[in-house]
Design an enzyme around this catalytic site. Structure first.
Site, PDB file in Angstrom:
ATOM      1  N   THR A  12      69.727  56.714  -1.089  1.00 44.95           N
ATOM      2  CA  THR A  12      69.936  56.230  -2.430  1.00 44.95           C
ATOM      3  C   THR A  12      68.771  56.214  -3.176  1.00 44.95           C
ATOM      4  O   THR A  12      68.647  56.349  -4.381  1.00 44.95           O
ATOM      5  CB  THR A  12      70.650  55.068  -2.392  1.00 44.95           C
ATOM      6  OG1 THR A  12      72.310  55.079  -1.640  1.00 44.95           O
ATOM      7  CG2 THR A  12      71.174  54.408  -3.829  1.00 44.95           C
ATOM      8  N   ASP A  55      71.738  62.510   2.334  1.00 49.30           N
ATOM      9  CA  ASP A  55      72.744  61.342   2.425  1.00 49.30           C
ATOM     10  C   ASP A  55      72.433  60.972   3.966  1.00 49.30           C
ATOM     11  O   ASP A  55      72.899  61.795   4.646  1.00 49.30           O
ATOM     12  CB  ASP A  55      73.882  61.395   1.815  1.00 49.30           C
ATOM     13  CG  ASP A  55      74.611  60.364   1.667  1.00 49.30           C
ATOM     14  OD1 ASP A  55      74.571  59.350   2.808  1.00 49.30           O
ATOM     15  OD2 ASP A  55      75.365  60.080   0.559  1.00 49.30           O
ATOM     16  N   SER A  56      72.096  59.636   4.306  1.00 45.31           N
ATOM     17  CA  SER A  56      72.030  59.393   5.956  1.00 45.31           C
ATOM     18  C   SER A  56      73.452  59.468   6.313  1.00 45.31           C
ATOM     19  O   SER A  56      73.634  59.509   7.613  1.00 45.31           O
ATOM     20  CB  SER A  56      71.359  58.074   5.934  1.00 45.31           C
ATOM     21  OG  SER A  56      72.111  56.957   5.644  1.00 45.31           O
ATOM     22  N   THR A  87      70.534  53.893   3.633  1.00 42.75           N
ATOM     23  CA  THR A  87      71.002  52.611   4.346  1.00 42.75           C
ATOM     24  C   THR A  87      72.234  52.941   5.329  1.00 42.75           C
ATOM     25  O   THR A  87      72.215  52.056   6.570  1.00 42.75           O
ATOM     26  CB  THR A  87      71.374  51.519   3.446  1.00 42.75           C
ATOM     27  OG1 THR A  87      72.384  52.160   2.484  1.00 42.75           O
ATOM     28  CG2 THR A  87      70.352  51.157   2.319  1.00 42.75           C
ATOM     29  N   ASP A  88      73.115  53.630   5.233  1.00 41.26           N
ATOM     30  CA  ASP A  88      74.073  53.941   5.923  1.00 41.26           C
ATOM     31  C   ASP A  88      73.760  53.957   7.373  1.00 41.26           C
ATOM     32  O   ASP A  88      74.414  53.578   8.521  1.00 41.26           O
ATOM     33  CB  ASP A  88      74.997  55.175   5.753  1.00 41.26           C
ATOM     34  CG  ASP A  88      75.827  54.951   4.265  1.00 41.26           C
ATOM     35  OD1 ASP A  88      75.710  53.656   3.886  1.00 41.26           O
ATOM     36  OD2 ASP A  88      76.377  55.819   3.591  1.00 41.26           O
ATOM     37  N   LYS A 158      73.813  47.109   9.138  1.00 45.38           N
ATOM     38  CA  LYS A 158      74.218  46.960   7.730  1.00 45.38           C
ATOM     39  C   LYS A 158      75.454  46.174   7.626  1.00 45.38           C
ATOM     40  O   LYS A 158      76.526  46.327   8.444  1.00 45.38           O
ATOM     41  CB  LYS A 158      74.394  48.416   7.361  1.00 45.38           C
ATOM     42  CG  LYS A 158      74.600  48.378   5.787  1.00 45.38           C
ATOM     43  CD  LYS A 158      74.509  49.764   5.088  1.00 45.38           C
ATOM     44  CE  LYS A 158      74.831  49.792   3.583  1.00 45.38           C
ATOM     45  NZ  LYS A 158      74.973  51.062   2.931  1.00 45.38           N
TER      46      LYS A 158
END
Length: 333
Positions: A12, A55-56, A87-88, A158
């Site tokens: 992000t 995007d992770s 972050t994912d 997370k």
């Protein structure tokens, strides 16, 4: 000044709204983050490299291995490293790196954001500033820096998709907190019993099956794991490691997996606490059938440790011994 390498992998922090739907997507991130956060140059001599830009949610084992290669290439040239990451899957990458980089002597800090760096009201600036400052310190840890907290990466998970306070370390204290001052938790920092040279290892692609327990689960739905000889199975059980043992019992499934030399790891749906397979009959029977407890590891750490041990050809007979060995501070002693 210390030399810090910022490694960009996507997420992000570097995203922007795409047309025509304005959803956040990875974009070309050619500008140095220093252009957005010039204060970083007051903390360290900054250089930036790009490992990949995704995007992770799309993270693969190949991406993790690429990250290891980038760190290996630059390890001797810099005092510390900051990895910009989505972050994912940040806790997965951080956990994997903790097992793959042995005898690490330098700060390797993962960070990211819940809002893009280009946004006015973003958490990216503070996360980057804190991460770079930690990367200049004598912190020989692979850690996650987020929302003014520093957490050992293989103890972090997370917990929120909508708060700036997105990560928690449920079973281990913070390594540091940032307020008016930076407070280091020296008791918990691995100020370290390092033996030998720093080693960089890699993961192999392993086929791991996953089962989450829930009322009404039908074990027969998972027989294809056994028929296709997966490399290992993870069961996310209840609480201290309890699985169904009456109707819809998972015990015959675990026994069949053990007979086929397919290791089974038990994790918990509870974020806090420890797996105790001996506490209840539902756990004790799983252990008797051959399942291995993940103790108080996070789910992310347990998965990546499993991948690591399978990649290094640890036999089924020795897997429990190795899985319960504290390799990188992932288990509370």
């Amino acid at each position: 000044m210390k030399k810090v390498l910022i490694i960009h992998t996507g997420g992000t922090l570097g995203m922007a709204e795409g047309k025509p739907d304005n959803t956040l997507k990875p974009v070309e991130f050619q500008e140095s983050v220093v252009n957005f956060v010039p204060e970083l140059e007051k903390l360290a001599k900054i250089e930036t490299v790009f490992a990949f830009n995704i995007d992770s949610a799309n993270l693969t084992i190949a991406h993790i291995n690429k990250l290891v290669s980038v760190l290996k290439e630059h390890y001797d040239k810099f005092d510390g490293f900051v990895i910009i990451h989505g972050t994912d899957a940040m806790a997965y990458s951080g956990s994997a790196l903790s097992f793959l980089i042995k005898n690490n002597r330098k700060p390797i800090i993962l960070t990211g954001s819940q809002k893009p760096l280009r946004h006015i009201r973003t958490d990216a600036r503070l996360n980057l500033i804190n991460a770079v400052e930690f990367a200049t310190m004598e912190i020989p840890e692979i850690a996650i820096c987020f929302n003014s907290k520093l957490m050992r990466a293989n103890r972090a998970t997370k917990v929120s998709s909508g708060d700036f306070d997105a990560f928690e370390s449920p079973n281990f204290p913070y390594l540091a907190t940032v307020g008016v001052d930076i407070v280091l938790n020296n008791r918990c920092l691995k100020l370290l019993q390092v033996k030998g040279e720093t080693e960089f290892n890699y993961l192999e692609e392993k086929n791991i099956g996953f089962i989450k327990t829930f009322p009404g689960l039908n074990p027969e739905n998972y027989n294809f794991f056994l028929e296709n000889n997966v490399d290992g199975i993870v069961i996310e059980a209840y609480a201290t490691g309890n699985v169904p043992i009456l109707e819809n019992s998972l015990i015959p499934f675990i026994s069949k997996a053990s007979d086929k030399k397919i290791p089974v790891i038990i994790t918990s749906q509870a974020k806090r606490g420890r797996i105790h397979l001996e506490s209840y009959e539902c756990g004790r029977m799983a252990k008797k059938a051959g399942a291995v407890s993940s103790l108080d590891m996070t789910f992310e750490a347990a998965i990546m440790k499993f991948q690591y041990l399978l990649s290094h050809k640890i036999s089924v007979e020795n897997l429990e011994q190795w899985f319960h060995k504290n390799l990188a501070g992932e288990i509370s002693l």
